[in-house]
Motif scaffolding. Structure first.
Motif, PDB file in Angstrom:
ATOM      1  N   UNK A  81       0.905  -1.076  -0.032  1.00 22.35           N
ATOM      2  CA  UNK A  81      -0.199  -0.020   0.055  1.00 22.35           C
ATOM      3  C   UNK A  81       0.550   1.087  -0.016  1.00 22.35           C
ATOM      4  N   UNK A  82       1.954   1.249   0.926  1.00 24.21           N
ATOM      5  CA  UNK A  82       2.809   2.474   1.099  1.00 24.21           C
ATOM      6  C   UNK A  82       3.568   2.634  -0.520  1.00 24.21           C
ATOM      7  N   UNK A  83       3.962   1.631  -1.015  1.00 23.13           N
ATOM      8  CA  UNK A  83       4.676   1.810  -2.349  1.00 23.13           C
ATOM      9  C   UNK A  83       3.479   2.263  -3.602  1.00 23.13           C
ATOM     10  N   UNK A  84       2.510   1.614  -3.527  1.00 24.01           N
ATOM     11  CA  UNK A  84       1.408   2.085  -4.465  1.00 24.01           C
ATOM     12  C   UNK A  84       1.139   3.482  -4.295  1.00 24.01           C
ATOM     13  N   UNK A  85       0.840   3.971  -2.935  1.00 21.08           N
ATOM     14  CA  UNK A  85       0.391   5.366  -2.556  1.00 21.08           C
ATOM     15  C   UNK A  85       1.628   6.349  -3.316  1.00 21.08           C
ATOM     16  N   UNK A  86       2.689   5.946  -3.131  1.00 18.39           N
ATOM     17  CA  UNK A  86       3.994   6.617  -3.573  1.00 18.39           C
ATOM     18  C   UNK A  86       3.800   6.741  -5.140  1.00 18.39           C
ATOM     19  N   UNK A  87       2.995   6.000  -5.881  1.00 15.53           N
ATOM     20  CA  UNK A  87       3.106   6.142  -7.185  1.00 15.53           C
ATOM     21  C   UNK A  87       1.982   6.827  -7.608  1.00 15.53           C
ATOM     22  N   UNK A  88       1.044   7.349  -6.790  1.00 15.36           N
ATOM     23  CA  UNK A  88      -0.031   8.222  -7.188  1.00 15.36           C
ATOM     24  C   UNK A  88       0.271   9.701  -6.872  1.00 15.36           C
ATOM     25  N   UNK A  89      -0.062  10.591  -7.966  1.00 21.51           N
ATOM     26  CA  UNK A  89       0.540  11.974  -7.791  1.00 21.51           C
ATOM     27  C   UNK A  89      -0.564  13.091  -7.579  1.00 21.51           C
ATOM     28  N   UNK A  90      -1.979  12.472  -7.752  1.00 23.45           N
ATOM     29  CA  UNK A  90      -2.926  13.347  -7.669  1.00 23.45           C
ATOM     30  C   UNK A  90      -4.010  13.182  -6.691  1.00 23.45           C
ATOM     31  N   UNK A  91      -3.674  12.469  -5.558  1.00 24.60           N
ATOM     32  CA  UNK A  91      -4.515  12.239  -4.484  1.00 24.60           C
ATOM     33  C   UNK A  91      -5.613  11.307  -4.675  1.00 24.60           C
ATOM     34  N   UNK A  92      -5.905  10.425  -5.793  1.00 23.68           N
ATOM     35  CA  UNK A  92      -6.984   9.896  -5.944  1.00 23.68           C
ATOM     36  C   UNK A  92      -6.608   8.542  -4.760  1.00 23.68           C
ATOM     37  N   UNK A  93      -8.105   7.867  -4.687  1.00 29.76           N
ATOM     38  CA  UNK A  93      -8.294   6.924  -3.670  1.00 29.76           C
ATOM     39  C   UNK A  93      -7.342   5.718  -4.133  1.00 29.76           C
ATOM     40  N   UNK A  94      -7.001   4.753  -3.115  1.00 33.86           N
ATOM     41  CA  UNK A  94      -6.487   3.500  -3.708  1.00 33.86           C
ATOM     42  C   UNK A  94      -6.983   2.368  -2.791  1.00 33.86           C
ATOM     43  N   UNK A  95      -6.976   1.166  -3.296  1.00 34.84           N
ATOM     44  CA  UNK A  95      -7.746  -0.064  -2.518  1.00 34.84           C
ATOM     45  C   UNK A  95      -7.262  -1.182  -3.199  1.00 34.84           C
ATOM     46  N   UNK A  96      -6.967  -2.150  -2.563  1.00 34.15           N
ATOM     47  CA  UNK A  96      -6.765  -3.737  -2.822  1.00 34.15           C
ATOM     48  C   UNK A  96      -8.061  -4.073  -3.275  1.00 34.15           C
ATOM     49  N   UNK A  97      -8.160  -4.785  -4.516  1.00 33.12           N
ATOM     50  CA  UNK A  97      -9.677  -5.443  -4.834  1.00 33.12           C
ATOM     51  C   UNK A  97      -9.391  -6.757  -5.016  1.00 33.12           C
ATOM     52  N   UNK A  98      -8.209  -7.360  -4.810  1.00 35.80           N
ATOM     53  CA  UNK A  98      -8.144  -8.791  -4.456  1.00 35.80           C
ATOM     54  C   UNK A  98      -6.920  -9.141  -3.590  1.00 35.80           C
ATOM     55  N   UNK A  99      -7.105 -10.012  -2.954  1.00 37.08           N
ATOM     56  CA  UNK A  99      -5.938 -10.723  -2.138  1.00 37.08           C
ATOM     57  C   UNK A  99      -6.435 -11.990  -1.449  1.00 37.08           C
ATOM     58  N   UNK A 100      -5.602 -12.620  -0.971  1.00 36.52           N
ATOM     59  CA  UNK A 100      -5.742 -14.003  -0.512  1.00 36.52           C
ATOM     60  C   UNK A 100      -4.763 -15.158  -0.547  1.00 36.52           C
ATOM     61  N   UNK A 101      -4.912 -16.246   0.013  1.00 35.68           N
ATOM     62  CA  UNK A 101      -3.984 -17.299  -0.049  1.00 35.68           C
ATOM     63  C   UNK A 101      -4.394 -18.302  -1.302  1.00 35.68           C
ATOM     64  N   UNK A 102      -4.008 -17.439  -2.498  1.00 38.81           N
ATOM     65  CA  UNK A 102      -4.278 -18.397  -3.791  1.00 38.81           C
ATOM     66  C   UNK A 102      -3.504 -19.518  -4.280  1.00 38.81           C
ATOM     67  N   UNK A 103      -2.011 -19.308  -3.648  1.00 36.67           N
ATOM     68  CA  UNK A 103      -1.233 -20.461  -4.032  1.00 36.67           C
ATOM     69  C   UNK A 103      -1.609 -21.664  -3.025  1.00 36.67           C
ATOM     70  N   UNK A 104      -1.748 -21.159  -1.613  1.00 36.60           N
ATOM     71  CA  UNK A 104      -1.940 -22.191  -1.057  1.00 36.60           C
ATOM     72  C   UNK A 104      -3.167 -23.045  -1.440  1.00 36.60           C
ATOM     73  N   UNK A 105      -4.220 -22.492  -1.817  1.00 40.59           N
ATOM     74  CA  UNK A 105      -5.578 -23.142  -1.997  1.00 40.59           C
ATOM     75  C   UNK A 105      -5.536 -23.429  -3.662  1.00 40.59           C
ATOM     76  N   UNK A 106      -4.965 -22.855  -4.522  1.00 41.10           N
ATOM     77  CA  UNK A 106      -5.238 -23.394  -5.852  1.00 41.10           C
ATOM     78  C   UNK A 106      -4.401 -24.109  -6.397  1.00 41.10           C
TER      79      UNK A 106
END
Length: 484
Positions: A287-312
């Motif tokens: 999140x910190x790294x991604x916010x550093x890429x945003x230059x105009x103050x737009x919102x940011x959110x993760x829209x997928x995460x989880x234990x995909x390798x463990x499960x799939x």
């Protein structure tokens, strides 16, 4: 373009036009608000129309079960479902069949889903294609040239002009049918945009995004006089694996998009957790790294995460208690590092849904949100100082007036990788930089139990606010705001 025999006329199936206030990017703060000026966060997870909870919507076989499920989500503080118009894991949920024709059963399904979500105050983050299963099951897809569609192979889906027109027609159908509703939170115009979809190049990404974005926005403005927020998602590891390619500009700074979304699947921690601590630290780091890429103050959110390798890949469903704690740590790390909401889990469980414990964790996050004045919170990442007899991790963001801080213990771990709730408590000395001088109300929020643990006033001097958190055991959220 659209035939009347695919537009259902029953009252329940009529396109939703009124109801919930529309969501928009907040004015002057990197979060979201309703059109009425109320702060709003995307709290929820990824769902699918063919998974058990919503499968009863198809051909209206069991509307009651879907209704009850959505009611339960709303009761647990959920505000958002991320859904794909077409989830191509199974062959009888194609949104077009053949290409350019919208099956009556699928239109009915989405009519019903919009109506039920409006009933329960839920909103949809909608993306037009499930690109993962579309690729894997390409031989069956209606866009496949072998099935009468426009495209030879999905490796050219971002490049083919005829396919582009079909994609825009799909979006246009959805905009005309459901785009007048505040139940629609936002458009994820393309799920996990990837160089493999453009012959292993990324140079076309900005033009592709601009074309889809402009098409949707112009149509919404002409029909409704306003438009829904827009984003495009990416599989997060690609930002590191393909750092030599131009991926960051279109994801974080494209001028036509309103907010940024990334699918945060850090290898070895988030995608395959050994403990419940490292995944949270990596979520905050991303999140910190991604916010550093945003230059105009737009919102940011993760829209997928989880234990995909463990499960799939490993075919393992995490133990429920472990997974609930893993989920809790990640959602608070996401919020404290500066993301909107707690991130949106892909279930990766059997059955494929969030556990009751995860829903309770979302309710706790929803209860905490009023502790922050989000619409004036111009947060930046903070390097918070902590001192304790044990190891305590701090994830934080703030501005001159307010700050958020998530404390997570790292030295008291059980053999199964969870934080030991029976460990000896610590007194933690905290230093939060960047706050203007003056009195701050400090709220200690018990993330495990849910609810405020303590409130007190601390002074910020020389732009540093210092205080002590007594009796710290596992994890804790801290909110600082001007004393009233």
């Amino acid at each position: 373009m659209f035939k009347d025999d695919f537009a259902l006329q029953s009252p329940l199936a009529a396109p939703v036009r009124q109801g919930l206030p529309w969501i928009q990017a907040a004015h002057g703060a990197p979060y979201f608000q309703t059109e009425d000026g109320e702060a709003w966060h995307p709290i929820g997870a990824n769902e699918a129309i063919s998974w058990r909870e919503l499968s009863g919507l198809f051909r209206r076989r069991d509307l009651a079960s879907a209704d009850a499920y959505l009611a339960d989500l709303a009761a647990n503080g959920v505000t958002t479902l991320r859904l794909m118009l077409e989830y191509a894991q199974v062959r009888h949920r194609y949104f077009e069949r053949p290409a350019g024709r919208f099956p009556r059963a699928m239109v009915q399904l989405w009519d019903d889903l919009f109506a039920l979500c409006q009933k329960h105050g839920l909103r949809l983050l909608l993306t037009p294609f499930d690109t993962f299963w579309t690729w894997l099951h390409w031989r069956h897809h209606p866009y496949n040239r072998a099935n009468g569609g426009p495209l030879a192979h999905p490796s050219e889906i971002l490049l083919c002009r005829e396919t582009r027109n079909a994609i825009k027609a799909r979006l246009e159908f959805a905009v005309r049918r459901w785009g007048g509703s505040g139940t629609l939170f936002a458009w994820d115009l393309w799920n996990e945009i990837h160089p493999a979809q453009a012959g292993e190049t990324a140079e076309c990404f900005p033009e592709f995004i601009a074309d889809l974005s402009g098409h949707v926005r112009r149509l919404e403005l002409s029909l409704y006089g306003r438009s829904h927020p827009q984003t495009v998602s990416i599989f997060g590891p690609e930002l590191e694996w393909r750092a030599h390619m131009p991926l960051t500009e279109p994801i974080f700074r494209h001028p036509d998009l309103d907010f940024a979304t990334v699918h945060v699947y850090q290898m070895g921690t988030i995608d395959d957790p050994r403990d419940t601590i490292a995944p949270a630290l990596d979520m905050a780091r991303h999140v910190r790294a991604h916010l550093a890429e945003i230059t105009d103050g737009r919102p940011y959110c993760d829209s997928e995460h989880g234990p995909i390798h463990t499960f799939k890949d490993k075919k393992i469903t995490l133990p429920e208690a472990f997974d609930d704690e893993y989920f809790r740590h990640i959602q608070w790390a996401h919020l404290a590092a500066g993301g909107a909401g707690g991130g949106m889990r892909w279930p990766n469980r059997r059955p494929h849904r969030l556990t009751p414990g995860m829903r309770r964790e979302q309710a706790k996050l929803a209860a905490f949100l009023p502790e922050v004045d989000w619409l004036s919170f111009r947060r930046e990442s903070l390097d918070v100082g902590v001192q304790a007899a044990g190891e305590v991790h701090a994830m934080a963001c703030g501005d001159e007036r307010q700050a958020l801080l998530y404390l997570l213990r790292g030295d008291a771990v059980t053999p199964d990788g969870m934080v030991d709730a029976n460990a000896a408590p610590l007194d933690v000395a905290v230093s939060v930089p960047g706050l203007a001088d003056g009195a701050r109300e400090v709220t200690l929020w018990d993330t495990a139990a849910g609810g405020g643990r303590a409130r007190f006033v601390a002074e910020s001097r020389d732009r540093v606010c210092r205080f002590t958190v007594p009796g710290f055991t596992t994890d804790l959220m801290v909110a600082l705001r001007p004393a009233r």
